[in-house]
Design a protein around this motif. Structure first.
Motif, PDB file in Angstrom:
ATOM      1  N   LEU A   1     -12.634  -6.516  31.009  1.00  5.07           N
ATOM      2  CA  LEU A   1     -13.726  -6.002  31.832  1.00  5.07           C
ATOM      3  C   LEU A   1     -13.638  -4.498  32.044  1.00  5.07           C
ATOM      4  CD1 LEU A   1     -14.016  -8.812  34.536  1.00  5.07           C
ATOM      5  CD2 LEU A   1     -15.352  -8.524  32.436  1.00  5.07           C
ATOM      6  N   ALA A   2     -12.432  -3.968  32.142  1.00  8.05           N
ATOM      7  CA  ALA A   2     -12.290  -2.527  32.382  1.00  8.05           C
ATOM      8  C   ALA A   2     -12.878  -1.721  31.239  1.00  8.05           C
ATOM      9  CB  ALA A   2     -10.814  -2.174  32.578  1.00  8.05           C
ATOM     10  N   ASP A   3     -12.649  -2.162  30.000  1.00 10.60           N
ATOM     11  CA  ASP A   3     -13.207  -1.460  28.842  1.00 10.60           C
ATOM     12  C   ASP A   3     -14.730  -1.576  28.822  1.00 10.60           C
ATOM     13  OD1 ASP A   3     -10.732  -0.650  27.974  1.00 10.60           O
ATOM     14  OD2 ASP A   3     -10.472  -2.329  26.592  1.00 10.60           O
ATOM     15  N   LEU A   4     -15.242  -2.742  29.153  1.00  8.55           N
ATOM     16  CA  LEU A   4     -16.688  -2.943  29.162  1.00  8.55           C
ATOM     17  C   LEU A   4     -17.357  -2.060  30.203  1.00  8.55           C
ATOM     18  CD1 LEU A   4     -16.914  -6.842  28.850  1.00  8.55           C
ATOM     19  CD2 LEU A   4     -17.281  -5.153  27.047  1.00  8.55           C
ATOM     20  N   ALA A   5     -16.722  -1.932  31.360  1.00 12.41           N
ATOM     21  CA  ALA A   5     -17.318  -1.145  32.445  1.00 12.41           C
ATOM     22  C   ALA A   5     -17.482   0.319  32.055  1.00 12.41           C
ATOM     23  CB  ALA A   5     -16.461  -1.263  33.698  1.00 12.41           C
ATOM     24  N   GLU A   6     -16.622   0.821  31.164  1.00 12.75           N
ATOM     25  CA  GLU A   6     -16.683   2.222  30.762  1.00 12.75           C
ATOM     26  C   GLU A   6     -17.754   2.486  29.714  1.00 12.75           C
ATOM     27  OE1 GLU A   6     -12.909   3.620  29.543  1.00 12.75           O
ATOM     28  OE2 GLU A   6     -11.932   3.257  31.474  1.00 12.75           O
ATOM     29  N   VAL A   7     -18.145   1.459  28.982  1.00 11.76           N
ATOM     30  CA  VAL A   7     -19.051   1.652  27.841  1.00 11.76           C
ATOM     31  C   VAL A   7     -20.426   1.036  28.075  1.00 11.76           C
ATOM     32  CG1 VAL A   7     -19.399   1.108  25.396  1.00 11.76           C
ATOM     33  CG2 VAL A   7     -17.138   1.808  26.204  1.00 11.76           C
ATOM     34  N   CYS A   8     -20.464  -0.109  28.749  1.00 15.79           N
ATOM     35  CA  CYS A   8     -21.709  -0.872  28.863  1.00 15.79           C
ATOM     36  C   CYS A   8     -22.498  -0.502  30.115  1.00 15.79           C
ATOM     37  CB  CYS A   8     -21.401  -2.365  28.858  1.00 15.79           C
ATOM     38  SG  CYS A   8     -20.650  -2.939  27.324  1.00 15.79           S
ATOM     39  N   ASP A   9     -23.793  -0.788  30.073  1.00 16.38           N
ATOM     40  CA  ASP A   9     -24.666  -0.535  31.224  1.00 16.38           C
ATOM     41  C   ASP A   9     -25.465  -1.764  31.623  1.00 16.38           C
ATOM     42  OD1 ASP A   9     -26.578  -0.722  29.181  1.00 16.38           O
ATOM     43  OD2 ASP A   9     -26.789   1.449  29.017  1.00 16.38           O
ATOM     44  N   HIS A  10     -25.208  -2.878  30.948  1.00 11.62           N
ATOM     45  CA  HIS A  10     -25.977  -4.101  31.172  1.00 11.62           C
ATOM     46  C   HIS A  10     -25.008  -5.274  31.134  1.00 11.62           C
ATOM     47  CE1 HIS A  10     -30.155  -5.661  31.248  1.00 11.62           C
ATOM     48  NE2 HIS A  10     -29.641  -6.751  30.708  1.00 11.62           N
ATOM     49  N   LEU A  11     -25.272  -6.306  31.934  1.00 12.94           N
ATOM     50  CA  LEU A  11     -24.373  -7.460  32.016  1.00 12.94           C
ATOM     51  C   LEU A  11     -25.130  -8.762  31.799  1.00 12.94           C
ATOM     52  CD1 LEU A  11     -21.640  -8.838  32.836  1.00 12.94           C
ATOM     53  CD2 LEU A  11     -22.498  -8.808  35.196  1.00 12.94           C
ATOM     54  N   ILE A  12     -24.517  -9.630  30.987  1.00 11.91           N
ATOM     55  CA  ILE A  12     -24.949 -11.028  30.874  1.00 11.91           C
ATOM     56  C   ILE A  12     -23.716 -11.877  31.164  1.00 11.91           C
ATOM     57  CG2 ILE A  12     -25.914 -12.833  29.404  1.00 11.91           C
ATOM     58  CD1 ILE A  12     -27.037 -10.520  27.643  1.00 11.91           C
ATOM     59  N   LEU A  13     -23.790 -12.670  32.209  1.00  9.52           N
ATOM     60  CA  LEU A  13     -22.670 -13.517  32.610  1.00  9.52           C
ATOM     61  C   LEU A  13     -23.025 -14.971  32.348  1.00  9.52           C
ATOM     62  CD1 LEU A  13     -19.944 -14.049  34.035  1.00  9.52           C
ATOM     63  CD2 LEU A  13     -21.186 -13.994  36.212  1.00  9.52           C
ATOM     64  N   LEU A  14     -22.175 -15.650  31.579  1.00  7.51           N
ATOM     65  CA  LEU A  14     -22.358 -17.065  31.289  1.00  7.51           C
ATOM     66  C   LEU A  14     -21.306 -17.891  32.013  1.00  7.51           C
ATOM     67  CD1 LEU A  14     -23.028 -17.215  27.415  1.00  7.51           C
ATOM     68  CD2 LEU A  14     -24.680 -17.076  29.280  1.00  7.51           C
ATOM     69  N   GLY A  15     -21.706 -19.101  32.389  1.00  6.35           N
ATOM     70  CA  GLY A  15     -20.788 -20.063  32.983  1.00  6.35           C
ATOM     71  C   GLY A  15     -21.247 -21.458  32.657  1.00  6.35           C
ATOM     72  N   THR A  16     -20.350 -22.264  32.100  1.00  2.71           N
ATOM     73  CA  THR A  16     -20.663 -23.647  31.712  1.00  2.71           C
ATOM     74  C   THR A  16     -21.959 -23.740  30.909  1.00  2.71           C
ATOM     75  OG1 THR A  16     -21.786 -24.128  33.830  1.00  2.71           O
ATOM     76  CG2 THR A  16     -19.422 -24.610  33.674  1.00  2.71           C
ATOM     77  N   GLY A  17     -22.127 -22.821  29.966  1.00  2.00           N
ATOM     78  CA  GLY A  17     -23.260 -22.888  29.062  1.00  2.00           C
ATOM     79  C   GLY A  17     -24.577 -22.397  29.603  1.00  2.00           C
ATOM     80  N   ARG A  18     -24.571 -21.779  30.776  1.00  2.00           N
ATOM     81  CA  ARG A  18     -25.809 -21.287  31.377  1.00  2.00           C
ATOM     82  C   ARG A  18     -25.669 -19.819  31.774  1.00  2.00           C
ATOM     83  NH1 ARG A  18     -29.407 -25.388  32.896  1.00  2.00           N
ATOM     84  NH2 ARG A  18     -28.537 -27.507  32.803  1.00  2.00           N
ATOM     85  N   VAL A  19     -26.810 -19.133  31.799  1.00  2.00           N
ATOM     86  CA  VAL A  19     -26.828 -17.743  32.234  1.00  2.00           C
ATOM     87  C   VAL A  19     -26.721 -17.708  33.756  1.00  2.00           C
ATOM     88  CG1 VAL A  19     -28.165 -15.604  32.305  1.00  2.00           C
ATOM     89  CG2 VAL A  19     -28.223 -17.039  30.252  1.00  2.00           C
ATOM     90  N   ARG A  20     -25.707 -17.001  34.245  1.00  2.00           N
ATOM     91  CA  ARG A  20     -25.510 -16.868  35.687  1.00  2.00           C
ATOM     92  C   ARG A  20     -26.085 -15.564  36.220  1.00  2.00           C
ATOM     93  NH1 ARG A  20     -21.316 -19.610  37.567  1.00  2.00           N
ATOM     94  NH2 ARG A  20     -22.361 -19.320  39.553  1.00  2.00           N
TER      95      ARG A  20
END
Length: 231
Positions: A180-199
């Protein structure tokens, strides 16, 4: 405009759903981080977005058009490159199979990281193979670059090199990672999945401003620890 939009996207293997009712939107030019625990459906979503799987339900569009793999470059976690070929062989293969091929751009990325065209793929380090896979994506001139765990098994220096290249890509990027630390430095958008669904799906700024989270890691852990939380 959205580079990637899905509506009710789902994939079922016999009686098991790997992904259900996934509706997401990734704006053009975004660097979108796809996160979630193992088995959440991340690789399934990435393969669907790249056109490598046929959905059971729903649809995906690239820049408003039905999914066409010619506009998408996919870098798989295991980097399935021809190990006995040279780097130059792979660039020639890229030229022969991609009508929009930009050899100069691919070579520029490689030369910037001291990767010789004469070197055989099986003699490259893990980080160099990842950079080579990214060079092939750059040469393809894809509108959407999909990266499945590009940082897996890389040392810290190689991770920095790879994420520096990702930051400079002139394309919309969708990548999954557990770091997550690397993603936070490069990305500006988040898609979080849990148990096969978009959270969760949205920009970092919007999501953090509407939740009582201090950073990306805090936000992700809150939703993973509270499955009943409403998006």
């Amino acid at each position: 405009m959205n580079a990637l939009r899905t509506s009710g996207l789902g994939k079922r293997y016999r009686q098991r759903w790997a992904l259900r009712e996934a509706t997401i939107a990734v704006p053009a030019g975004a660097r979108a981080a796809l996160v979630g625990p193992n088995g959440a459906g991340k690789s399934t979503l990435l393969n669907l977005a790249a056109g490598l799987l046929t959905p059971t339900t729903g649809r995906a569009e690239i820049f408003g058009w039905p999914l066409e793999t010619a506009a998408v470059a996919f870098v798989a976690q295991d980097k399935p490159l021809y190990r006995r070929w040279s780097v130059a062989d792979l660039l020639r293969f890229g030229s022969a199979t991609n009508p929009r091929w930009d050899r100069a751009a691919a070579q520029s990325l490689l030369s910037g990281h001291d990767i010789s065209l004469r070197e055989r793929v099986d003699r490259l380090s893990g980080g160099q193979r990842t950079l080579l896979a990214l060079a092939l994506a750059v040469g393809k001139r894809a509108d959407l670059v999909v990266l499945d765990e590009p940082l897996a098994e890389l040392d810290p220096l190689a991770r920095l090199q790879v994420m520096s290249v990702v930051r400079e890509l002139e394309a919309t990027v969708l990548l999954s990672s557990h770091i997550l630390a690397d993603l936070a430095e490069v990305c500006d958008h988040l898609i979080l999945l849990g148990t096969g669904r978009v959270r969760l799906c949205g920009s970092f700024a919007d999501l953090l401003s509407s939740h009582s989270a201090t950073d990306l890691e805090d936000l992700v852990l809150h939703y993973l620890r509270n499955p009943e939380a409403v998006r």
